[in-house]
Write a protein that holds these residues in place. Structure first.
Motif, PDB file in Angstrom:
ATOM      1  N   TYR A 129       0.831  -1.214   0.000  1.00 39.14           N
ATOM      2  CA  TYR A 129       0.000   0.000   0.000  1.00 39.14           C
ATOM      3  C   TYR A 129       0.860   1.257   0.000  1.00 39.14           C
ATOM      4  O   TYR A 129       0.522   2.249  -0.638  1.00 39.14           O
ATOM      5  CB  TYR A 129      -0.984  -0.015   1.171  1.00 39.14           C
ATOM      6  CG  TYR A 129      -2.188  -0.869   0.869  1.00 39.14           C
ATOM      7  CD1 TYR A 129      -3.228  -0.385   0.075  1.00 39.14           C
ATOM      8  CD2 TYR A 129      -2.268  -2.174   1.334  1.00 39.14           C
ATOM      9  CE1 TYR A 129      -4.323  -1.175  -0.229  1.00 39.14           C
ATOM     10  CE2 TYR A 129      -3.360  -2.976   1.036  1.00 39.14           C
ATOM     11  CZ  TYR A 129      -4.386  -2.460   0.253  1.00 39.14           C
ATOM     12  OH  TYR A 129      -5.471  -3.252  -0.047  1.00 39.14           O
ATOM     13  N   GLN A 130       1.986   1.225   0.694  1.00 35.91           N
ATOM     14  CA  GLN A 130       2.897   2.376   0.667  1.00 35.91           C
ATOM     15  C   GLN A 130       3.469   2.554  -0.740  1.00 35.91           C
ATOM     16  O   GLN A 130       3.532   3.667  -1.248  1.00 35.91           O
ATOM     17  CB  GLN A 130       4.044   2.195   1.660  1.00 35.91           C
ATOM     18  CG  GLN A 130       5.041   3.350   1.597  1.00 35.91           C
ATOM     19  CD  GLN A 130       6.218   3.164   2.531  1.00 35.91           C
ATOM     20  OE1 GLN A 130       6.142   2.435   3.515  1.00 35.91           O
ATOM     21  NE2 GLN A 130       7.314   3.813   2.222  1.00 35.91           N
ATOM     22  N   ALA A 131       3.889   1.461  -1.363  1.00 36.24           N
ATOM     23  CA  ALA A 131       4.447   1.540  -2.715  1.00 36.24           C
ATOM     24  C   ALA A 131       3.426   2.108  -3.693  1.00 36.24           C
ATOM     25  O   ALA A 131       3.753   2.963  -4.527  1.00 36.24           O
ATOM     26  CB  ALA A 131       4.912   0.159  -3.175  1.00 36.24           C
ATOM     27  N   LYS A 132       2.182   1.674  -3.594  1.00 30.79           N
ATOM     28  CA  LYS A 132       1.138   2.190  -4.489  1.00 30.79           C
ATOM     29  C   LYS A 132       0.883   3.670  -4.236  1.00 30.79           C
ATOM     30  O   LYS A 132       0.644   4.431  -5.168  1.00 30.79           O
ATOM     31  CB  LYS A 132      -0.148   1.394  -4.301  1.00 30.79           C
ATOM     32  CG  LYS A 132      -0.072   0.008  -4.887  1.00 30.79           C
ATOM     33  CD  LYS A 132      -1.397  -0.706  -4.712  1.00 30.79           C
ATOM     34  CE  LYS A 132      -1.393  -2.030  -5.434  1.00 30.79           C
ATOM     35  NZ  LYS A 132      -2.729  -2.636  -5.454  1.00 30.79           N
ATOM     36  N   ALA A 133       0.936   4.091  -2.974  1.00 38.05           N
ATOM     37  CA  ALA A 133       0.706   5.500  -2.648  1.00 38.05           C
ATOM     38  C   ALA A 133       1.826   6.394  -3.181  1.00 38.05           C
ATOM     39  O   ALA A 133       1.593   7.550  -3.528  1.00 38.05           O
ATOM     40  CB  ALA A 133       0.564   5.678  -1.138  1.00 38.05           C
ATOM     41  N   GLU A 134       3.038   5.855  -3.265  1.00 35.18           N
ATOM     42  CA  GLU A 134       4.187   6.638  -3.722  1.00 35.18           C
ATOM     43  C   GLU A 134       4.299   6.699  -5.238  1.00 35.18           C
ATOM     44  O   GLU A 134       5.077   7.481  -5.766  1.00 35.18           O
ATOM     45  CB  GLU A 134       5.475   6.051  -3.139  1.00 35.18           C
ATOM     46  CG  GLU A 134       5.575   6.244  -1.642  1.00 35.18           C
ATOM     47  CD  GLU A 134       6.800   5.569  -1.051  1.00 35.18           C
ATOM     48  OE1 GLU A 134       7.536   4.886  -1.790  1.00 35.18           O
ATOM     49  OE2 GLU A 134       7.007   5.716   0.159  1.00 35.18           O
ATOM     50  N   GLY A 135       3.577   5.867  -5.951  1.00 35.69           N
ATOM     51  CA  GLY A 135       3.639   5.859  -7.407  1.00 35.69           C
ATOM     52  C   GLY A 135       3.830   4.457  -7.938  1.00 35.69           C
ATOM     53  O   GLY A 135       3.804   3.480  -7.202  1.00 35.69           O
ATOM     54  N   ARG A 136       4.042   4.361  -9.204  1.00 37.29           N
ATOM     55  CA  ARG A 136       4.167   3.066  -9.857  1.00 37.29           C
ATOM     56  C   ARG A 136       5.593   2.539  -9.822  1.00 37.29           C
ATOM     57  O   ARG A 136       6.539   3.279  -9.648  1.00 37.29           O
ATOM     58  CB  ARG A 136       3.739   3.180 -11.308  1.00 37.29           C
ATOM     59  CG  ARG A 136       2.292   3.503 -11.471  1.00 37.29           C
ATOM     60  CD  ARG A 136       1.927   3.549 -12.915  1.00 37.29           C
ATOM     61  NE  ARG A 136       0.488   3.763 -13.018  1.00 37.29           N
ATOM     62  CZ  ARG A 136      -0.148   3.836 -14.150  1.00 37.29           C
ATOM     63  NH1 ARG A 136       0.503   3.726 -15.284  1.00 37.29           N
ATOM     64  NH2 ARG A 136      -1.440   4.027 -14.158  1.00 37.29           N
ATOM     65  N   ASN A 137       5.669   1.221 -10.038  1.00 37.81           N
ATOM     66  CA  ASN A 137       6.945   0.548 -10.221  1.00 37.81           C
ATOM     67  C   ASN A 137       7.888   0.738  -9.023  1.00 37.81           C
ATOM     68  O   ASN A 137       9.014   1.182  -9.157  1.00 37.81           O
ATOM     69  CB  ASN A 137       7.610   1.020 -11.523  1.00 37.81           C
ATOM     70  CG  ASN A 137       8.481  -0.047 -12.130  1.00 37.81           C
ATOM     71  OD1 ASN A 137       8.121  -1.216 -12.134  1.00 37.81           O
ATOM     72  ND2 ASN A 137       9.632   0.335 -12.630  1.00 37.81           N
ATOM     73  N   ARG A 138       7.388   0.374  -7.844  1.00 40.76           N
ATOM     74  CA  ARG A 138       8.154   0.559  -6.608  1.00 40.76           C
ATOM     75  C   ARG A 138       8.076  -0.669  -5.723  1.00 40.76           C
ATOM     76  O   ARG A 138       7.164  -1.459  -5.811  1.00 40.76           O
ATOM     77  CB  ARG A 138       7.604   1.742  -5.817  1.00 40.76           C
ATOM     78  CG  ARG A 138       7.723   3.048  -6.527  1.00 40.76           C
ATOM     79  CD  ARG A 138       7.205   4.161  -5.632  1.00 40.76           C
ATOM     80  NE  ARG A 138       7.196   5.408  -6.327  1.00 40.76           N
ATOM     81  CZ  ARG A 138       8.246   6.209  -6.456  1.00 40.76           C
ATOM     82  NH1 ARG A 138       9.381   5.892  -5.916  1.00 40.76           N
ATOM     83  NH2 ARG A 138       8.141   7.349  -7.119  1.00 40.76           N
ATOM     84  N   ILE A 139       9.033  -0.739  -4.827  1.00 37.98           N
ATOM     85  CA  ILE A 139       9.018  -1.725  -3.753  1.00 37.98           C
ATOM     86  C   ILE A 139       9.135  -0.946  -2.444  1.00 37.98           C
ATOM     87  O   ILE A 139       9.876   0.030  -2.361  1.00 37.98           O
ATOM     88  CB  ILE A 139      10.147  -2.767  -3.903  1.00 37.98           C
ATOM     89  CG1 ILE A 139      10.031  -3.843  -2.826  1.00 37.98           C
ATOM     90  CG2 ILE A 139      11.513  -2.123  -3.915  1.00 37.98           C
ATOM     91  CD1 ILE A 139      10.925  -5.048  -3.068  1.00 37.98           C
ATOM     92  N   ALA A 140       8.348  -1.347  -1.446  1.00 38.99           N
ATOM     93  CA  ALA A 140       8.383  -0.635  -0.168  1.00 38.99           C
ATOM     94  C   ALA A 140       8.401  -1.637   0.977  1.00 38.99           C
ATOM     95  O   ALA A 140       7.889  -2.744   0.871  1.00 38.99           O
ATOM     96  CB  ALA A 140       7.176   0.290  -0.034  1.00 38.99           C
ATOM     97  N   TYR A 141       8.991  -1.209   2.073  1.00 36.33           N
ATOM     98  CA  TYR A 141       9.113  -2.035   3.277  1.00 36.33           C
ATOM     99  C   TYR A 141       8.569  -1.262   4.466  1.00 36.33           C
ATOM    100  O   TYR A 141       8.993  -0.141   4.728  1.00 36.33           O
ATOM    101  CB  TYR A 141      10.587  -2.397   3.495  1.00 36.33           C
ATOM    102  CG  TYR A 141      10.833  -3.162   4.771  1.00 36.33           C
ATOM    103  CD1 TYR A 141      10.408  -4.476   4.888  1.00 36.33           C
ATOM    104  CD2 TYR A 141      11.479  -2.576   5.842  1.00 36.33           C
ATOM    105  CE1 TYR A 141      10.624  -5.190   6.048  1.00 36.33           C
ATOM    106  CE2 TYR A 141      11.711  -3.279   7.013  1.00 36.33           C
ATOM    107  CZ  TYR A 141      11.276  -4.580   7.108  1.00 36.33           C
ATOM    108  OH  TYR A 141      11.486  -5.289   8.265  1.00 36.33           O
ATOM    109  N   LYS A 142       7.602  -1.848   5.174  1.00 31.68           N
ATOM    110  CA  LYS A 142       7.006  -1.218   6.358  1.00 31.68           C
ATOM    111  C   LYS A 142       7.172  -2.128   7.575  1.00 31.68           C
ATOM    112  O   LYS A 142       6.320  -2.189   8.445  1.00 31.68           O
ATOM    113  CB  LYS A 142       5.519  -0.954   6.115  1.00 31.68           C
ATOM    114  CG  LYS A 142       5.219   0.103   5.094  1.00 31.68           C
ATOM    115  CD  LYS A 142       5.594   1.473   5.543  1.00 31.68           C
ATOM    116  CE  LYS A 142       4.632   1.970   6.585  1.00 31.68           C
ATOM    117  NZ  LYS A 142       4.900   3.306   7.044  1.00 31.68           N
TER     118      LYS A 142
END
Length: 76
Positions: free
Chosen positions: A58-71
């Motif tokens: 959900y963080q990756a989607k909020a930041e834009g496309r084509n991302r990986i995020a770690y929470k």
């Protein structure tokens, strides 16, 4: 995708390579977003690991496309 022998750094590097490959090689062109979690810090079972990865997604989607995020719980 489960990568049981990779830690945070290796998992992040794998995810970044996967993002690059999908955006470069897919036809038609697509992008992906991913969340990740790391065993055992983010959970000792599927449910805990999935919940952490889902927060990252959900963080990756909020930041834009084509991302990986770690929470998760590893301080980066």
């Amino acid at each position: 995708l489960a990568l049981p022998l990779l830690g945070y750094k290796e998992g992040l590097e794998f995810g970044q390579r996967l993002l690059a490959t999908v955006s470069k090689e897919s036809e038609p062109k697509i992008s992906i977003s991913m969340g990740m979690s790391v065993y055992p810090w983010d959970g000792e079972n599927y449910k805990g690991l999935f919940e952490t990865a889902d927060k990252g997604l959900y963080q990756a989607k909020a930041e834009g496309r084509n991302r990986i995020a770690y929470k998760g719980y590893i301080k980066v």
